[in-house]
Design an enzyme around this catalytic site. Sequence first.
Site, PDB file in Angstrom:
ATOM      1  N   ARG A 128      73.549  32.396  49.961  1.00 25.46           N
ATOM      2  CA  ARG A 128      73.423  31.400  48.886  1.00 25.46           C
ATOM      3  C   ARG A 128      74.413  30.243  49.074  1.00 25.46           C
ATOM      4  NH1 ARG A 128      73.240  34.553  43.366  1.00 25.46           N
ATOM      5  NH2 ARG A 128      72.660  32.484  42.615  1.00 25.46           N
ATOM      6  N   ASP A 322      67.143  31.883  34.392  1.00 25.45           N
ATOM      7  CA  ASP A 322      67.105  33.284  34.847  1.00 25.45           C
ATOM      8  C   ASP A 322      65.891  34.038  34.290  1.00 25.45           C
ATOM      9  OD1 ASP A 322      69.429  32.874  36.230  1.00 25.45           O
ATOM     10  OD2 ASP A 322      70.734  33.719  34.697  1.00 25.45           O
TER      11      ASP A 322
HETATM   12  C1  S3P Z   1      75.438  31.623  35.603  1.00 21.70           C
HETATM   13  C2  S3P Z   1      74.854  30.395  35.762  1.00 21.70           C
HETATM   14  C3  S3P Z   1      73.496  30.234  36.299  1.00 21.70           C
HETATM   15  C4  S3P Z   1      72.696  31.522  36.205  1.00 21.70           C
HETATM   16  C5  S3P Z   1      73.480  32.698  36.691  1.00 21.70           C
HETATM   17  C6  S3P Z   1      74.738  32.885  35.876  1.00 21.70           C
HETATM   18  C7  S3P Z   1      76.830  31.681  35.091  1.00 21.70           C
HETATM   19  O1  S3P Z   1      73.582  29.867  37.656  1.00 21.70           O
HETATM   20  O2  S3P Z   1      71.500  31.386  36.930  1.00 21.70           O
HETATM   21  O3  S3P Z   1      72.703  33.873  36.612  1.00 21.70           O
HETATM   22  O4  S3P Z   1      77.289  32.758  34.702  1.00 21.70           O
HETATM   23  O5  S3P Z   1      77.479  30.633  35.084  1.00 21.70           O
HETATM   24  P1  S3P Z   1      73.807  28.337  38.131  1.00 21.70           P
HETATM   25  O6  S3P Z   1      75.113  27.894  37.676  1.00 21.70           O
HETATM   26  O7  S3P Z   1      73.709  28.400  39.619  1.00 21.70           O
HETATM   27  O8  S3P Z   1      72.687  27.568  37.518  1.00 21.70           O
END
Ligand code: S3P
Length: 442
Positions: A128, A322
């Site tokens: 990632r 999500d």
């Molecule tokens: C999260 C932010 C989101 C989400 C992840 C958890 C977090 O990701 O998809 O499951 O805890 O800040 P992104 O910041 O990449 O959008």
Amino acid sequence: MSSQKKIKNIQVYPSANLKGSIQVPGDKSISHRAIMLSALSQGTSRLTGLLMGEDVKATMACFRQMGVKIEKKDQELVVHGVGLHGLKAPAQVLDCGNSGTTMRLMMGILAAQPFISRLTGDASLNKRPMERVAAPLRKMGANIEELRASETERVIKVSGQPLRGIDYVSPVASAQVKSAILLAGLYASGKTKVTEPMASRDHSEIMLQHKGVALTRQENSVELNPIKTLLAGDIKIPGDISSAAFFLVGGCLGEGSQVQILNVGMNPTRTGILDVLEAMGVEIVKNNIQQQGGEEVADLFIQSTSLTSTQISGEIIPRLIDEVPVICVAASHAQGKTEVRDAAELKVKESDRIATVVQEFSNMNIQIRALEDGLIIQGPNKITGGEFHSHGDHRIAMSLMIAASYAPKPSIIHDVQCIQTSYPEFFSQFRQLGAKFEWVDF
Ligand code: S3P
């Protein structure tokens, strides 16, 4: 150097409906932040309602490796904070497992420490993108290198440096990017400001304010000044709406479903799933609305309804990113064409969720098509049973289990062990609501 997982498969049998009342475990995003910020606070904090999934355990293990004492006492986690400047150099590589939140937020913290640290993860996490965090942190003066041995093996080396504040305009709406920069900003000289194209979840901002950080928020921008001390304090963690989502969708399908979910986090940056289900014709009853640590919680009640399609795009996307896989389960039962757009971020989650959802849902006989930035589903579909794969992605595994329970024949879902990352209680709660399944070995 990366985490190993056992492969487990499950056979799901048809159910007519889901019925009953459950309390989903603590919010994953808030649980990570509660551990991190309590570890960096001056004094002891008691955390209740914390998620004990593998992702959160990875965060706990990383802070223990840096000298933070964390004790599990009955239903509480007691974190003995070491203060902003009390972390110790980790002797070994910090293993973030499957957890993007652990890796990205820790990069922000580690960038400012007076030592070198190394971070790795499992095969999925090592693929990632981390540059989205490393690049702005480098603008603050951070020294971050990505050491890659293969597509699935990577170590991020962070050599701590004195940092300076920046005014960063992020190309993505990402709470992980925003939070990493804000955490680094706690240590920087001068102000740190982050502006996002759309508002992402704001749990970091809420918790930082509770811990005494003077933080200014305006539309999609947040600005903070460095601080000397974070205040320790007890935190009660709301239930995770992203986990509730599986039973919110499961609870509006079938005939005679009636599901109550207690103590669900209602932070408006997370409730896109409720707006979508309402737009599809579902009535969601909210009771017992309360405040918990600056976040709203409520008990939700939902029952079987006939669904209609909807359009999902723009500012709502970060509020439900999500939940897209399970929203696709609802859409596959809905009358008409549901479109999800502006959601290219799905490609860089625990799996490429546009590709994995299209592949697995097509195998279920659902009419679904990938778009560059989303998906189109034509419903309603006569879902078939069969053999499906999680692709090691917890939210794909749970979505497939919900979808399969409404198929007319039994299905096998491969590799559902990944559900342990965010929702270890999923299996027992799904069974409690009347679903039928058993573990199978090959
Ligand atoms: C999260 C932010 C989101 C989400 C992840 C958890 C977090 O990701 O998809 O499951 O805890 O800040 P992104 O910041 O990449 O959008």
